[in-house]
Design a protein around this motif. Structure first.
Motif, PDB file in Angstrom:
ATOM      1  N   HIS A  74     -33.533   5.538  19.153  1.00  0.00           N
ATOM      2  CA  HIS A  74     -33.831   4.319  18.397  1.00  0.00           C
ATOM      3  C   HIS A  74     -33.561   3.071  19.243  1.00  0.00           C
ATOM      4  N   ALA A  75     -32.407   3.061  19.896  1.00  0.00           N
ATOM      5  CA  ALA A  75     -32.034   1.894  20.696  1.00  0.00           C
ATOM      6  C   ALA A  75     -32.987   1.699  21.872  1.00  0.00           C
ATOM      7  N   GLY A  76     -33.250   2.781  22.590  1.00  0.00           N
ATOM      8  CA  GLY A  76     -34.118   2.677  23.756  1.00  0.00           C
ATOM      9  C   GLY A  76     -35.538   2.291  23.404  1.00  0.00           C
ATOM     10  N   SER A  77     -36.051   2.826  22.304  1.00  0.00           N
ATOM     11  CA  SER A  77     -37.423   2.516  21.908  1.00  0.00           C
ATOM     12  C   SER A  77     -37.562   1.050  21.514  1.00  0.00           C
ATOM     13  N   ALA A  78     -36.596   0.535  20.770  1.00  0.00           N
ATOM     14  CA  ALA A  78     -36.649  -0.873  20.364  1.00  0.00           C
ATOM     15  C   ALA A  78     -36.548  -1.797  21.575  1.00  0.00           C
ATOM     16  N   CYS A 106     -31.916  -6.248  20.525  1.00  0.00           N
ATOM     17  CA  CYS A 106     -32.880  -5.480  19.735  1.00  0.00           C
ATOM     18  C   CYS A 106     -32.481  -4.008  19.684  1.00  0.00           C
ATOM     19  N   ALA A 107     -32.050  -3.474  20.816  1.00  0.00           N
ATOM     20  CA  ALA A 107     -31.616  -2.078  20.870  1.00  0.00           C
ATOM     21  C   ALA A 107     -30.386  -1.849  19.991  1.00  0.00           C
ATOM     22  N   ILE A 108     -29.451  -2.787  20.026  1.00  0.00           N
ATOM     23  CA  ILE A 108     -28.239  -2.660  19.205  1.00  0.00           C
ATOM     24  C   ILE A 108     -28.586  -2.692  17.719  1.00  0.00           C
ATOM     25  N   LEU A 109     -29.473  -3.615  17.336  1.00  0.00           N
ATOM     26  CA  LEU A 109     -29.872  -3.709  15.927  1.00  0.00           C
ATOM     27  C   LEU A 109     -30.539  -2.416  15.454  1.00  0.00           C
ATOM     28  N   ALA A 110     -31.392  -1.846  16.306  1.00  0.00           N
ATOM     29  CA  ALA A 110     -32.086  -0.610  15.928  1.00  0.00           C
ATOM     30  C   ALA A 110     -31.102   0.538  15.736  1.00  0.00           C
ATOM     31  N   SER A 111     -30.078   0.594  16.570  1.00  0.00           N
ATOM     32  CA  SER A 111     -29.101   1.673  16.442  1.00  0.00           C
ATOM     33  C   SER A 111     -28.166   1.453  15.254  1.00  0.00           C
ATOM     34  N   LEU A 112     -27.866   0.189  14.945  1.00  0.00           N
ATOM     35  CA  LEU A 112     -26.965  -0.105  13.824  1.00  0.00           C
ATOM     36  C   LEU A 112     -27.589   0.204  12.468  1.00  0.00           C
ATOM     37  N   MET A 113     -28.906   0.327  12.423  1.00  0.00           N
ATOM     38  CA  MET A 113     -29.557   0.617  11.148  1.00  0.00           C
ATOM     39  C   MET A 113     -29.081   1.932  10.544  1.00  0.00           C
ATOM     40  N   ALA A 148     -34.527  -7.951   7.686  1.00  0.00           N
ATOM     41  CA  ALA A 148     -34.867  -8.650   8.929  1.00  0.00           C
ATOM     42  C   ALA A 148     -35.137 -10.126   8.664  1.00  0.00           C
ATOM     43  N   LEU A 149     -35.816 -10.410   7.557  1.00  0.00           N
ATOM     44  CA  LEU A 149     -36.066 -11.803   7.176  1.00  0.00           C
ATOM     45  C   LEU A 149     -34.757 -12.540   6.894  1.00  0.00           C
ATOM     46  N   LEU A 150     -33.850 -11.868   6.197  1.00  0.00           N
ATOM     47  CA  LEU A 150     -32.556 -12.481   5.893  1.00  0.00           C
ATOM     48  C   LEU A 150     -31.768 -12.741   7.171  1.00  0.00           C
ATOM     49  N   LEU A 151     -31.763 -11.765   8.070  1.00  0.00           N
ATOM     50  CA  LEU A 151     -31.067 -11.938   9.341  1.00  0.00           C
ATOM     51  C   LEU A 151     -31.685 -13.067  10.152  1.00  0.00           C
ATOM     52  N   SER A 152     -33.012 -13.157  10.107  1.00  0.00           N
ATOM     53  CA  SER A 152     -33.708 -14.232  10.808  1.00  0.00           C
ATOM     54  C   SER A 152     -33.324 -15.593  10.239  1.00  0.00           C
ATOM     55  N   TYR A 153     -33.231 -15.668   8.911  1.00  0.00           N
ATOM     56  CA  TYR A 153     -32.867 -16.934   8.267  1.00  0.00           C
ATOM     57  C   TYR A 153     -31.444 -17.349   8.650  1.00  0.00           C
ATOM     58  N   VAL A 154     -30.532 -16.383   8.634  1.00  0.00           N
ATOM     59  CA  VAL A 154     -29.141 -16.688   8.999  1.00  0.00           C
ATOM     60  C   VAL A 154     -29.060 -17.133  10.457  1.00  0.00           C
ATOM     61  N   ALA A 155     -29.784 -16.425  11.342  1.00  0.00           N
ATOM     62  CA  ALA A 155     -29.780 -16.790  12.757  1.00  0.00           C
ATOM     63  C   ALA A 155     -30.375 -18.177  12.965  1.00  0.00           C
ATOM     64  N   ALA A 174     -36.837  -4.139  15.889  1.00  0.00           N
ATOM     65  CA  ALA A 174     -35.828  -3.098  15.680  1.00  0.00           C
ATOM     66  C   ALA A 174     -36.147  -2.270  14.439  1.00  0.00           C
ATOM     67  N   VAL A 175     -36.560  -2.947  13.372  1.00  0.00           N
ATOM     68  CA  VAL A 175     -36.874  -2.264  12.114  1.00  0.00           C
ATOM     69  C   VAL A 175     -38.092  -1.356  12.264  1.00  0.00           C
ATOM     70  N   LEU A 176     -39.178  -1.891  12.801  1.00  0.00           N
ATOM     71  CA  LEU A 176     -40.428  -1.130  12.857  1.00  0.00           C
ATOM     72  C   LEU A 176     -40.336   0.070  13.791  1.00  0.00           C
ATOM     73  N   THR A 177     -39.751  -0.121  14.970  1.00  0.00           N
ATOM     74  CA  THR A 177     -39.646   1.011  15.895  1.00  0.00           C
ATOM     75  C   THR A 177     -38.736   2.100  15.330  1.00  0.00           C
ATOM     76  N   HIS A 178     -37.670   1.690  14.662  1.00  0.00           N
ATOM     77  CA  HIS A 178     -36.768   2.666  14.036  1.00  0.00           C
ATOM     78  C   HIS A 178     -37.476   3.396  12.895  1.00  0.00           C
ATOM     79  N   GLN A 179     -38.138   2.623  12.037  1.00  0.00           N
ATOM     80  CA  GLN A 179     -38.803   3.215  10.879  1.00  0.00           C
ATOM     81  C   GLN A 179     -39.917   4.176  11.291  1.00  0.00           C
ATOM     82  N   LEU A 180     -40.721   3.782  12.275  1.00  0.00           N
ATOM     83  CA  LEU A 180     -41.824   4.652  12.704  1.00  0.00           C
ATOM     84  C   LEU A 180     -41.298   5.915  13.365  1.00  0.00           C
TER      85      LEU A 180
END
Length: 227
Positions: A74-78, A106-113, A148-155, A174-180
């Protein structure tokens, strides 16, 4: 008497834009290096996913090993998808370090999911987290995009990574690569939409999306607006 319009235009000095050959050669070399970089990242990305996905099918591996392999995938793909898609920015804006740091984030976010497995299990047990009877909430595509939208708003409000589109595209990648990557095994979960249905995703489509389709979308968005 003043000169006529045609004569006035003829009297104006003609300016020729001259680009030194050395600069042209340097630009061509940079673009060749960029092409090589993109091709290498794509090939490594594809081969790594094929290898890691194959390792996950081994029945004799312990849970901890499979969890580490899955998280690494997940991390590497993101991270690879982000680097491939943002390669154009490396040339246009010279933001190499920034792109690398964003790829790591991005890799960290994908793995934290996958932490939602533990929250769903209500305990920090790998056995419980990998033996759930239902899927955890963050593995729903609409819920993950909303997160992801919420995280984007906070950032954006905290002025993290600058106030531009990357504050949404980065967690979305991170979301899409993990989900797919998960979807080729379990389907793309649409809860709470469509009655919580799961759309089956082929292995070929998942690989194509993560390695080529989504990076191409990122590259196109980079061309449309500056980062």
């Amino acid at each position: 008497m003043g000169a006529s319009a045609p004569e006035a235009l003829a009297m104006q000095p003609v300016r020729f834009e001259y680009t030194p050959r050395s600069l042209v050669r340097a630009q061509a070399q940079i673009h060749r290096h960029l092409l090589v970089f993109v091709v290498v990242v794509i090939l490594v990305h594809l081969l790594a996913l094929l290898l890691l996905d194959h390792l996950l099918t081994r029945p004799d591996w312990p849970r901890i090993a499979k969890a580490l392999v899955d998280t690494s995938g997940h991390a590497g793909s993101a991270g690879a998808a982000w680097l491939t898609g943002k390669a154009l920015d490396l040339i246009r804006h010279g933001r190499v370090i920034r792109a690398l740091l964003q790829a790591i984030i991005c890799a960290i976010l994908a793995s934290l999911m996958d932490l939602d497995h533990f929250f769903h299990a209500s305990r920090w047990s790998l056995t419980a987290a990998t033996s759930l009877s239902t899927r955890p909430w963050l593995h729903s595509l609409p819920v993950a995009i909303a997160a992801a939208l919420l995280l984007s708003y906070v950032a954006h409000r905290c002025n993290v990574a600058g106030a531009h589109r990357d504050t949404f595209l980065l967690p979305l990648t991170a979301v899409l690569t993990h989900q797919l990557r998960d979807a080729h095994r379990r389907g793309l979960w649409l809860y709470p939409l469509a009655g919580g249905a799961s759309i089956p995703i082929s292995y070929t489509f998942y690989l194509t999306f993560n390695v080529a389709i989504w990076p191409a979308v990122l590259a196109q968005l980079s061309r449309w607006s500056p980062g």
